[in-house]
Design an enzyme around this catalytic site. Structure first.
Site, short mmCIF file in Angstrom:
data_model
loop_
_atom_site.label_atom_id
_atom_site.label_comp_id
_atom_site.label_asym_id
_atom_site.label_seq_id
_atom_site.Cartn_x
_atom_site.Cartn_y
_atom_site.Cartn_z
N ARG A 104 33.14 89.38 36.50
CA ARG A 104 32.90 88.52 37.65
C ARG A 104 33.11 87.09 37.24
NH1 ARG A 104 27.44 88.58 41.11
NH2 ARG A 104 26.66 87.55 39.25
N THR A 108 33.48 81.67 41.14
CA THR A 108 33.81 82.22 42.46
C THR A 108 33.06 83.51 42.77
OG1 THR A 108 35.59 83.59 41.59
CG2 THR A 108 36.17 81.33 42.22
N ASP A 200 21.32 89.63 33.19
CA ASP A 200 22.73 90.01 32.99
C ASP A 200 22.78 91.34 32.21
OD1 ASP A 200 25.72 88.33 32.67
OD2 ASP A 200 25.37 90.25 31.66
N ASP A 203 25.04 91.47 28.96
CA ASP A 203 24.47 90.70 27.85
C ASP A 203 23.25 91.41 27.26
OD1 ASP A 203 26.36 88.72 27.90
OD2 ASP A 203 25.20 87.39 29.20
#
Ligand code: PRP
Ligand code: URA
Length: 209
Positions: A104, A108, A200, A203
């Site tokens: 991603r 944006t 995340d 991560d």
């Protein structure tokens, strides 16, 4: 129209609480994502077709039900989807695994494709796309579009944590795809992260932050 199933089994919710906890380190996070994926696979495969077969027990002949030779493909969206594959394969060991690489764009929030390698006979397989997070839904929707462009027909999506926005997006773009999630969280924040979510996923799985 898509069927959306929230799998709120107590074992799944219990493990999900540890997954969400910021104190949970990468090793435990990986183990828990794998365990929850295995538990969810049980529900996601509930409608698989059976066939009657005759076998012989040590006592007598009898008729039993077995899976009707279904061909399955598990397709993780890289990276974080990788964390769900082992757990799924524990329950569906004969499944083949395809990989779709999407990330991603942080500005944006649009998915960018960087990798795609699928089983040759993907068109004949029942496909389970896996990704721990369904946030805006852009990544999952694009992965499913890519699969359809390769001729895939029977696709379902399995995610651990979802936002209402992501469910709405995927089911409107792909109304033929059923969606299975362990949780539908409250919302997305201004950075496109699920609230409360788990942060995340990539991560946390791979220790990259
Ligand atoms: C995360 C996650 C999904 C995507 C969800 O991946 O694993 O693929 O974001 O967001 P969306 O629904 O708004 O598209 P990310 O892009 O962070 O890549 P990574 O798995 O490589 O970390
Ligand atoms: N991707 C993640 O890993 N987490 C989120 O909350 C949203 C997208």
């Amino acid at each position: 129209m898509s069927k959306v199933t929230q799998i709120g089994h107590p074992l799944i919710l219990h493990k999900l609480a540890f997954i969400r906890d910021k104190k949970t380190g990468s090793k435990d996070f990986r183990d828990l994502v794998s365990e929850v994926s295995m538990l969810m696979a049980y529900e996601v495969t509930r409608d698989f077709q059976m066939e009657e077969v005759e076998i012989e027990t040590p006592i007598c002949k009898t008729k039993c039900n077995m899976l009707a030779g279904k061909k399955v493909a598990i397709v993780p969206i890289l990276r974080a989807g990788l964390g769900m594959v082992d757990g799924m394969l524990k329950l569906i060991p004969a499944a083949k695994v395809g990989h779709i690489g999407l990330y991603r764009d942080e500005e944006t929030l649009q998915p960018v494709e960087y990798f795609c390698k699928l089983p040759q006979d993907i068109v004949e397989r029942d496909i389970i796309v896996v990704d721990p997070m369904l946030a805006t839904g852009g990544s999952a929707a694009d992965a499913i579009t890519l699969l359809k462009n390769k001729g895939a027909k029977n696709i379902r999506l399995m995610c651990l944590i979802s936002a209402p926005e992501g469910i709405k997006h995927v089911t409107s773009v792909h109304p033929d795809v059923d969606v299975y999630v362990a949780s539908i969280d409250e919302k997305l924040n201004e950075h496109g992260y699920i609230v409360p979510g788990l942060g995340d996923a990539g991560d946390r799985l791979f220790g990259t932050k």
